[in-house]
Design an enzyme around this catalytic site. Structure first.
Site, mmCIF file in Angstrom:
data_model
loop_
_atom_site.group_PDB
_atom_site.id
_atom_site.type_symbol
_atom_site.label_atom_id
_atom_site.label_comp_id
_atom_site.label_asym_id
_atom_site.label_seq_id
_atom_site.Cartn_x
_atom_site.Cartn_y
_atom_site.Cartn_z
ATOM 1 N N HIS A 172 5.641 6.467 20.910
ATOM 2 C CA HIS A 172 4.007 5.193 21.527
ATOM 3 C C HIS A 172 4.170 4.936 22.800
ATOM 4 O O HIS A 172 3.534 4.758 22.822
ATOM 5 C CB HIS A 172 3.977 4.803 20.561
ATOM 6 C CG HIS A 172 4.034 5.091 18.946
ATOM 7 N ND1 HIS A 172 2.863 5.618 18.362
ATOM 8 C CD2 HIS A 172 4.365 3.755 17.920
ATOM 9 C CE1 HIS A 172 3.615 5.411 17.262
ATOM 10 N NE2 HIS A 172 3.949 4.982 16.767
ATOM 11 N N CYS A 220 3.666 -4.996 16.472
ATOM 12 C CA CYS A 220 3.816 -3.400 17.317
ATOM 13 C C CYS A 220 1.854 -3.886 17.417
ATOM 14 O O CYS A 220 1.385 -4.821 16.184
ATOM 15 C CB CYS A 220 3.686 -2.244 16.293
ATOM 16 S SG CYS A 220 5.352 -1.442 16.254
ATOM 17 N N CYS A 253 2.975 8.185 1.128
ATOM 18 C CA CYS A 253 3.860 7.301 1.893
ATOM 19 C C CYS A 253 4.034 6.079 1.520
ATOM 20 O O CYS A 253 2.790 5.327 0.814
ATOM 21 C CB CYS A 253 2.717 7.409 2.895
ATOM 22 S SG CYS A 253 2.914 6.488 4.658
ATOM 23 N N SER A 262 10.646 6.445 9.391
ATOM 24 C CA SER A 262 10.431 6.604 10.227
ATOM 25 C C SER A 262 10.243 5.500 10.466
ATOM 26 O O SER A 262 10.613 4.276 10.037
ATOM 27 C CB SER A 262 8.819 6.412 10.054
ATOM 28 O OG SER A 262 8.027 6.272 11.098
ATOM 29 N N GLU A 264 0.624 -1.272 0.179
ATOM 30 C CA GLU A 264 0.088 -0.135 -0.265
ATOM 31 C C GLU A 264 1.455 1.487 -0.082
ATOM 32 O O GLU A 264 2.520 1.188 0.656
ATOM 33 C CB GLU A 264 -1.109 0.311 0.673
ATOM 34 C CG GLU A 264 -1.870 -1.256 1.490
ATOM 35 C CD GLU A 264 -2.433 -1.208 2.673
ATOM 36 O OE1 GLU A 264 -2.357 0.167 3.831
ATOM 37 O OE2 GLU A 264 -3.147 -2.368 3.430
ATOM 38 N N SER A 267 9.116 6.555 15.898
ATOM 39 C CA SER A 267 7.475 5.598 16.484
ATOM 40 C C SER A 267 7.679 5.340 18.347
ATOM 41 O O SER A 267 8.116 3.876 18.632
ATOM 42 C CB SER A 267 7.153 4.333 15.935
ATOM 43 O OG SER A 267 7.107 4.572 14.842
ATOM 44 N N CYS A 323 -1.568 2.143 7.123
ATOM 45 C CA CYS A 323 -1.077 1.278 6.468
ATOM 46 C C CYS A 323 -1.271 -0.193 7.410
ATOM 47 O O CYS A 323 -2.115 -0.204 8.597
ATOM 48 C CB CYS A 323 0.779 1.641 6.971
ATOM 49 S SG CYS A 323 1.319 0.764 8.747
ATOM 50 N N CYS A 326 -0.848 -2.490 15.197
ATOM 51 C CA CYS A 326 -0.341 -2.051 13.779
ATOM 52 C C CYS A 326 -1.268 -3.710 13.307
ATOM 53 O O CYS A 326 -0.822 -4.397 12.856
ATOM 54 C CB CYS A 326 1.178 -2.692 14.021
ATOM 55 S SG CYS A 326 1.080 -1.943 11.864
ATOM 56 N N CYS A 335 5.421 -7.326 7.805
ATOM 57 C CA CYS A 335 6.647 -6.685 8.826
ATOM 58 C C CYS A 335 6.412 -7.480 9.896
ATOM 59 O O CYS A 335 5.563 -8.022 10.505
ATOM 60 C CB CYS A 335 5.948 -5.290 9.847
ATOM 61 S SG CYS A 335 7.259 -5.084 10.641
#
Ligand code: SAH
Length: 345
Positions: free
Chosen positions: A213, A113, A102, A188, A89, A211, A330, A116, A109
């Site tokens: 958080h 996380c 982006c 990022s 994407e 990131s 994402c 996510c 991945c």
């Protein structure tokens, strides 16, 4: 025989690859590739014989549009298919200063996380430099625009695909290519500390986004498994080093999750930890991803969080939410496309 990925080559590599061609011819080929051609036949100022020779030996990585969604606010989300069928994407956003995209750096991945959507689909493979370029090129071609800014904040962890990402940065900023300067690029990361040190050595002028958080290990261990490898203190030490080496301000992403990381104490702790750093905090209301159970903090909480940060000497803004009606964050779209439930509402 597998064909060679020609668009991932630097001009020097291309010259070494095609030693029999005059330099200006190689430069023509490079510039066609970086204008985003999808076939050698589009290289109209090159002979048919040479085009046929190139097509027999090389492959042009493409990003084919499988799905396109346009938000009420103009944000566009693309679901792209790579040459081998993998789906990724990208999100195109229009700002006052121009277009920003982006892009994804991996298919899936490994970081996992807890909030996510990308992590929920697991990891498939790294993207090649050419495949990162193709996302920018295809969006430009589709909308007939010129993109001025790039954020490496789509699917994947860019620093987990370090060599390909660095090659992409070299190619996309090349004066004979798309010529997008490093100051127009943000990267990022969830905090791969060893790679932050490597990147600092390169002294690139890009913007590094972390990131974060969470203000402490207790919360960050729960939401971001990478924190068990490198904790908050190790991460912030690497960030201070990065800032010193590059002279660049670091941007910290903080997705506010109701009842998890958004109370007053978290804000105070965050301000204390970032004290003395050239940093900026980007607050993001968390996007709902079903089966996490997380909810975004309300506006009053966001405002209070910011005011505590500011009192603590920290600059912070709430990031404008774009494309929320098209599942622009994402991993949401590809997950849905593959049958997973990556979104809510
Ligand atoms: N792996 C990199 C880049 C990709 S994620 C990184 O971790 O930075 C892009 C950004 O979206 C990160 O800041 C990530 O933490 C954030 N993000 C992921 N899921 C989210 C969600 N549900 N709501 C808000 N932000 C999210």
């Amino acid at each position: 025989m597998e064909k060679i990925d020609i668009k991932s080559m630097t001009p020097e590599e291309l010259r070494a690859e095609l030693p029999d061609l005059p330099k200006f011819r190689v430069k023509q080929i490079f510039s066609w590739l970086h204008r985003g051609v999808v076939s050698f036949d589009e290289m109209t100022d090159i002979s048919k014989e040479l085009r046929a020779m190139l097509a027999a030996r090389y492959e042009i990585a493409c990003a084919q549009i499988i799905l396109k969604r346009v938000s009420k606010d103009g944000t566009i989300k693309y679901l792209f298919q790579m040459n081998d069928g993998e789906l990724i994407e990208s999100v195109l956003m229009k700002y006052a200063h121009g277009y920003s995209i982006c892009i994804s750096t991996q298919v899936g991945c490994k970081m996992n996380c807890s909030f996510c959507a990308t992590g929920k689909s697991g990891f498939s493979r790294d993207l090649l430099p050419s495949e990162m370029l193709s996302q920018v090129q295809e969006a430009q071609r589709d909308e007939n625009i010129r993109i001025s800014n790039i954020v490496l904040m789509g699917m994947g962890e860019p620093l987990d695909n370090y060599d390909n990402v660095l090659k992409f940065l070299e190619l996309v900023s090349h004066s004979d290519g798309m010529n997008i300067g490093m100051r127009h690029i943000s990267l990022s990361t969830c905090g791969l500390v060893d790679r932050i040190y490597d990147l600092a050595e390169k002294k690139l002028q890009l913007t590094l986004s972390i990131s974060l958080h969470a203000p402490n290990d207790e919360i960050r261990n729960r939401t971001m498994p990478v924190n068990r490898r490198w904790n908050v203190e190790q991460l912030l030490t690497a960030c201070r080093h990065y800032s010193r080496e590059t002279g660049r301000r670091i941007s910290f992403e903080y997705a506010m999750i109701s009842g998890i990381n958004d109370n007053d104490q978290c804000a105070r702790e965050l301000a204390l930890r970032l004290h003395g750093m050239t940093a900026h905090v980007n607050l993001i209301p968390i996007n709902d991803v079903t089966d996490t159970g997380y909810k975004k903090s309300d506006i009053a909480r966001q405002k209070r969080f910011i005011s505590i940060l500011e009192r603590g000497g920290c600059t912070a803004t709430v990031r404008r939410t774009l494309g929320s009606d098209i599942e622009a964050s994402c991993g949401q779209l590809s997950r849905k496309h593959k049958g997973g439930n990556g979104y809510e509402g």
